[in-house]
Design a protein around this motif. Structure first.
Motif, mmCIF file in Angstrom:
data_model
loop_
_atom_site.group_PDB
_atom_site.id
_atom_site.type_symbol
_atom_site.label_atom_id
_atom_site.label_comp_id
_atom_site.label_asym_id
_atom_site.label_seq_id
_atom_site.Cartn_x
_atom_site.Cartn_y
_atom_site.Cartn_z
ATOM 1 N N VAL A 243 3.207 19.915 -5.056
ATOM 2 C CA VAL A 243 3.905 18.728 -4.554
ATOM 3 C C VAL A 243 3.172 18.262 -3.298
ATOM 4 O O VAL A 243 3.073 19.001 -2.319
ATOM 5 C CB VAL A 243 5.379 19.028 -4.235
ATOM 6 N N VAL A 244 2.668 17.028 -3.319
ATOM 7 C CA VAL A 244 1.925 16.517 -2.170
ATOM 8 C C VAL A 244 2.744 15.530 -1.347
ATOM 9 O O VAL A 244 2.378 15.223 -0.209
ATOM 10 C CB VAL A 244 0.598 15.863 -2.607
ATOM 11 N N TYR A 245 3.849 15.026 -1.918
ATOM 12 C CA TYR A 245 4.654 14.064 -1.169
ATOM 13 C C TYR A 245 6.025 13.954 -1.814
ATOM 14 O O TYR A 245 6.149 14.019 -3.041
ATOM 15 C CB TYR A 245 3.972 12.689 -1.176
ATOM 16 N N THR A 246 7.051 13.803 -1.000
ATOM 17 C CA THR A 246 8.407 13.593 -1.506
ATOM 18 C C THR A 246 9.015 12.384 -0.810
ATOM 19 O O THR A 246 8.686 12.080 0.342
ATOM 20 C CB THR A 246 9.309 14.818 -1.263
ATOM 21 N N SER A 247 9.904 11.721 -1.526
ATOM 22 C CA SER A 247 10.564 10.541 -0.969
ATOM 23 C C SER A 247 11.923 10.378 -1.620
ATOM 24 O O SER A 247 12.072 10.622 -2.817
ATOM 25 C CB SER A 247 9.721 9.286 -1.222
ATOM 26 N N PRO A 248 12.935 9.927 -0.870
ATOM 27 C CA PRO A 248 14.241 9.635 -1.477
ATOM 28 C C PRO A 248 14.205 8.372 -2.328
ATOM 29 O O PRO A 248 15.161 8.076 -3.041
ATOM 30 C CB PRO A 248 15.155 9.457 -0.263
ATOM 31 N N LYS A 249 13.086 7.639 -2.297
ATOM 32 C CA LYS A 249 12.948 6.411 -3.067
ATOM 33 C C LYS A 249 12.386 6.707 -4.462
ATOM 34 O O LYS A 249 11.912 7.807 -4.745
ATOM 35 C CB LYS A 249 12.018 5.437 -2.338
ATOM 36 N N SER A 250 12.405 5.685 -5.300
ATOM 37 C CA SER A 250 11.824 5.789 -6.635
ATOM 38 C C SER A 250 10.344 5.435 -6.558
ATOM 39 O O SER A 250 9.977 4.251 -6.511
ATOM 40 C CB SER A 250 12.540 4.866 -7.618
ATOM 41 N N LEU A 251 9.493 6.454 -6.512
ATOM 42 C CA LEU A 251 8.044 6.258 -6.581
ATOM 43 C C LEU A 251 7.647 6.372 -8.049
ATOM 44 O O LEU A 251 8.182 7.199 -8.779
ATOM 45 C CB LEU A 251 7.304 7.315 -5.767
ATOM 46 N N GLN A 252 6.686 5.559 -8.473
ATOM 47 C CA GLN A 252 6.367 5.521 -9.898
ATOM 48 C C GLN A 252 4.869 5.385 -10.160
ATOM 49 O O GLN A 252 4.151 4.740 -9.402
ATOM 50 C CB GLN A 252 7.102 4.364 -10.585
ATOM 51 N N ALA A 253 4.431 6.036 -11.241
ATOM 52 C CA ALA A 253 3.141 5.808 -11.893
ATOM 53 C C ALA A 253 1.925 5.914 -10.971
ATOM 54 O O ALA A 253 1.273 4.918 -10.659
ATOM 55 C CB ALA A 253 3.164 4.437 -12.574
ATOM 56 N N PRO A 254 1.574 7.113 -10.529
ATOM 57 C CA PRO A 254 0.379 7.249 -9.692
ATOM 58 C C PRO A 254 -0.924 7.115 -10.480
ATOM 59 O O PRO A 254 -1.116 7.754 -11.502
ATOM 60 C CB PRO A 254 0.536 8.663 -9.112
ATOM 61 N N ASN A 255 -1.805 6.221 -10.012
ATOM 62 C CA ASN A 255 -3.196 6.148 -10.473
ATOM 63 C C ASN A 255 -4.059 6.988 -9.535
ATOM 64 O O ASN A 255 -3.765 7.082 -8.350
ATOM 65 C CB ASN A 255 -3.751 4.716 -10.411
ATOM 66 N N TRP A 256 -5.148 7.537 -10.029
ATOM 67 C CA TRP A 256 -6.089 8.288 -9.195
ATOM 68 C C TRP A 256 -7.353 7.440 -9.034
ATOM 69 O O TRP A 256 -7.957 7.032 -10.024
ATOM 70 C CB TRP A 256 -6.444 9.611 -9.877
ATOM 71 N N THR A 257 -7.761 7.152 -7.801
ATOM 72 C CA THR A 257 -8.947 6.323 -7.589
ATOM 73 C C THR A 257 -10.206 7.081 -8.010
ATOM 74 O O THR A 257 -10.267 8.311 -7.919
ATOM 75 C CB THR A 257 -9.072 5.891 -6.118
ATOM 76 N N PRO A 258 -11.242 6.373 -8.481
ATOM 77 C CA PRO A 258 -12.458 7.034 -8.973
ATOM 78 C C PRO A 258 -13.188 7.882 -7.939
ATOM 79 O O PRO A 258 -13.949 8.784 -8.307
ATOM 80 C CB PRO A 258 -13.334 5.850 -9.429
ATOM 81 N N ASP A 259 -12.973 7.618 -6.649
ATOM 82 C CA ASP A 259 -13.623 8.453 -5.632
ATOM 83 C C ASP A 259 -12.850 9.738 -5.352
ATOM 84 O O ASP A 259 -13.306 10.597 -4.584
ATOM 85 C CB ASP A 259 -13.838 7.677 -4.325
ATOM 86 N N GLY A 260 -11.659 9.899 -5.982
ATOM 87 C CA GLY A 260 -10.877 11.118 -5.844
ATOM 88 C C GLY A 260 -10.137 11.254 -4.535
ATOM 89 O O GLY A 260 -9.508 12.286 -4.282
ATOM 90 N N LYS A 261 -10.150 10.225 -3.703
ATOM 91 C CA LYS A 261 -9.578 10.341 -2.365
ATOM 92 C C LYS A 261 -8.143 9.829 -2.251
ATOM 93 O O LYS A 261 -7.420 10.215 -1.342
ATOM 94 C CB LYS A 261 -10.458 9.591 -1.358
ATOM 95 N N LYS A 262 -7.733 8.969 -3.176
ATOM 96 C CA LYS A 262 -6.428 8.341 -3.030
ATOM 97 C C LYS A 262 -5.708 8.236 -4.362
ATOM 98 O O LYS A 262 -6.317 8.288 -5.422
ATOM 99 C CB LYS A 262 -6.575 6.939 -2.431
ATOM 100 N N LEU A 263 -4.390 8.078 -4.263
ATOM 101 C CA LEU A 263 -3.558 7.681 -5.386
ATOM 102 C C LEU A 263 -3.022 6.290 -5.103
ATOM 103 O O LEU A 263 -2.903 5.889 -3.938
ATOM 104 C CB LEU A 263 -2.382 8.643 -5.566
ATOM 105 N N ILE A 264 -2.672 5.571 -6.161
ATOM 106 C CA ILE A 264 -2.011 4.276 -6.028
ATOM 107 C C ILE A 264 -0.736 4.323 -6.855
ATOM 108 O O ILE A 264 -0.750 4.766 -8.006
ATOM 109 C CB ILE A 264 -2.918 3.135 -6.502
ATOM 110 N N TYR A 265 0.374 3.930 -6.261
ATOM 111 C CA TYR A 265 1.649 3.941 -6.976
ATOM 112 C C TYR A 265 2.485 2.738 -6.556
ATOM 113 O O TYR A 265 2.146 2.030 -5.604
ATOM 114 C CB TYR A 265 2.409 5.250 -6.726
ATOM 115 N N ASN A 266 3.575 2.505 -7.282
ATOM 116 C CA ASN A 266 4.495 1.428 -6.917
ATOM 117 C C ASN A 266 5.829 2.011 -6.465
ATOM 118 O O ASN A 266 6.241 3.076 -6.917
ATOM 119 C CB ASN A 266 4.719 0.460 -8.080
ATOM 120 N N ALA A 267 6.494 1.303 -5.576
ATOM 121 C CA ALA A 267 7.824 1.692 -5.092
ATOM 122 C C ALA A 267 8.526 0.453 -4.570
ATOM 123 O O ALA A 267 7.971 -0.282 -3.748
ATOM 124 C CB ALA A 267 7.732 2.748 -3.991
#
Length: 512
Positions: A243-267
């Motif tokens: 588990v790298v992050y928790t939130s009381p909100k609805s986080l959804q659908a993480p993408n992994w960037t091609p450089d491996g450094k970040k995720l992108i998600y919607n909330a």
């Protein structure tokens, strides 16, 4: 001559040491998600409990005569909870052991008294697996034996006075056992246990991927009410989760960037980048396009982000947009909707989306720069989740045209449509690894979920299969569903995936 100090002198020395930093106060050991550990009953050998924060692994050692009859003796690592919950772990006894009936598992108790009413998942050293329970204080222990032998994945769920045990060997589906009408009270002690089944012997066990989840309440309204989220990373070979992050909100659908450094998600309609090194999120600027949903895709080169959003004309619902990965003003691609983006061609020239046209959901292709859409599927039913293989030769998607949602594939022009999975589950969102060797998918139980639905807050599997074909293997057992893995989420080295699991983190959801 030995110098003797008075109690007052000793107190003065200790206080001075604390002030100077020479003496450290004794602190209670942190036990991850648990509060304390306790030897229940009269044990000869004191037990221990430890938690390694860097690996997420727990270790228990303990003795005890048994967990049976009218009383118990064991080592217990616990916390207090109220209401319904889901307890999940992978775990193993260490070494050959002394008694074949040494055991580990999850335990739910009314109290820490040795005769307390309780329910537990009892995984024995010889492989015997049972859902054990004592209905009242001092009553005889009863059991429901499972057909699975020597599981290393086990779960215990409470729904009111019903308790459901699920157990499996990692990679296989759960085997389910349950009991009803066991009233342990609202607030209970829940945790992991070990019993050596021999009062003179201490046994050890390790536990990993421990999750305590609070499910959505029964009367929650889908797409209006939401619960909290965990962003998890998983090694697809070992199944080890972090588990790298928790939130009381609805986080959804993480993408992994091609450089491996970040995720992108919607909330909550916004897009976020998540820095994996710093473990921090940041809003990604998408200008006037605010009502983003979980159908968003990165281009293969990582320079562009495709969005699905209902920020445009309300009569169309979701429309497809593109925006630079650094943020900016999005460009609208699809003139009509509903349109839900799922795939980007490896050459960056085409987008794949699910479009509802004339009350039919089909897969369409459209130029990434904008232009006329081309319909690729025509079968009756729902076609969704389309995605190119890295070599651009195939498009994988999910379809319920046979009555069960299965994984299919076709050529980029829509030809050679063929089923890939057998329909044992309702399978959604096939994601092909960057090396082109594997497919990961989200699988719902056909008995619980209709083939045309992929709801929030269900028990689901993430399954992995070779792209060449074969029997899918379960690599994650989780409470999630919609938003867990809607979009491509492989790490660039094809070793890990990112996904969302869910738990209620609202005030009062967890006791003390």
């Amino acid at each position: 001559m030995k110098k003797v100090y008075s109690a007052f002198t000793w107190l003065t020395i200790i206080c001075a040491g604390l002030l100077l930093g020479l003496t450290k106060p004794v602190q209670a050991q942190k036990l991850g998600v648990f509060e304390k550990n306790t030897d229940v009953g009269t044990v000869k050998q004191a037990g221990t409990a430890t938690f390694n924060a860097s690996t997420g692994q727990y270790q228990l050692s303990g003795s005890g005569t048994n967990i049976w009859g009218d009383h118990d003796e064991f080592q217990f690592m616990w916390k207090r909870l109220k209401g319904d919950f889901i307890l999940y772990s992978r775990g193993n006894l260490l070494g050959k052991g002394v008694d074949p009936h040494r055991k580990i598992g999850w335990m739910v108790r009314s109290s820490l008294d040795s005769k307390s009413a309780n329910v537990n998942t009892s995984i024995h050293g010889d492989g015997l697996t049972a859902l054990q329970f004592r209905r009242s204080t001092g009553a005889a222990t009863e059991e429901v034996r499972s057909t699975v032998t020597a599981p290393d994945v086990f779960q215990l769920e409470r729904r009111g006075n019903k308790y459901i045990m699920k157990a499996a060997r990692f990679g296989e589906p759960f085997v389910v056992s349950e009991i009803t009408d066991v009233n342990l009270g609202d607030e209970v002690y829940v945790g992991l246990f070990i019993c050596s089944h021999n009062p003179d012997v201490t046994e050890k066990a390790t536990f990993q991927d421990v999750r305590i989840s609070i499910p959505a309440r029964e009367n929650f309204v889908p797409y209006k009410d939401y619960i909290g989220s965990r962003i998890e990373l998983m090694d697809v070979t070992t199944g080890s989760r972090q588990v790298v992050y928790t939130s009381p909100k609805s986080l959804q659908a993480p993408n992994w960037t091609p450089d491996g450094k970040k995720l992108i998600y919607n909330a909550e309609g916004l897009m976020y980048t998540f820095d994996l090194a710093k473990k921090t999120p940041q809003v990604l600027n998408t200008d006037y396009v605010k009502k983003n949903n979980n159908d968003h895709v990165l281009s293969f080169d990582g320079k562009m982000l495709g969005l699905s959003s209902s920020s445009g004309d309300p009569k169309y619902g979701s429309l497809v947009y593109t925006v630079p990965i650094t943020g900016g003003k999005p460009k609208q691609i699809t003139p009509t909707g509903p349109s839900y983006l799922h795939g980007w061609s490896p050459d960056g020239k085409s987008l794949l989306f699910t479009g509802e046209r004339n009350k039919e959901f089909d897969i369409y292709k459209v130029p990434a720069a904008g232009g006329p859409e081309v319909r690729l599927t025509t079968a009756q039913g729902l076609d969704d989740g389309s995605e190119y293989t890295p070599d651009g030769k195939w498009i994988y998607f999910n379809s319920n045209r046979t009555g069960t949602m299965q994984i299919w594939r076709m050529r980029p022009d829509g030809s050679q449509q063929e089923a890939v999975t057998t329909g044992d589950y309702n399978d959604w969102f096939p994601h092909v690894s960057p090396d082109g060797k594997w497919i990961v998918m989200l699988s719902f139980d056909k008995k619980e979920v209709k083939s045309n639905d992929h709801p929030f807050y269900k028990h689901v599997y993430l399954r992995l299969m070779p792209i060449a074909g074969g029997q899918p293997k379960v690599i994650a057992y989780l409470y999630g569903g919609q938003g867990s893995i809607n979009t491509p989420s492989w790490s660039p080295d094809s070793k890990r995936i990112a996904f969302i699991s869910n738990t209620d983190m609202s005030a009062g959801a967890e006791a003390k």
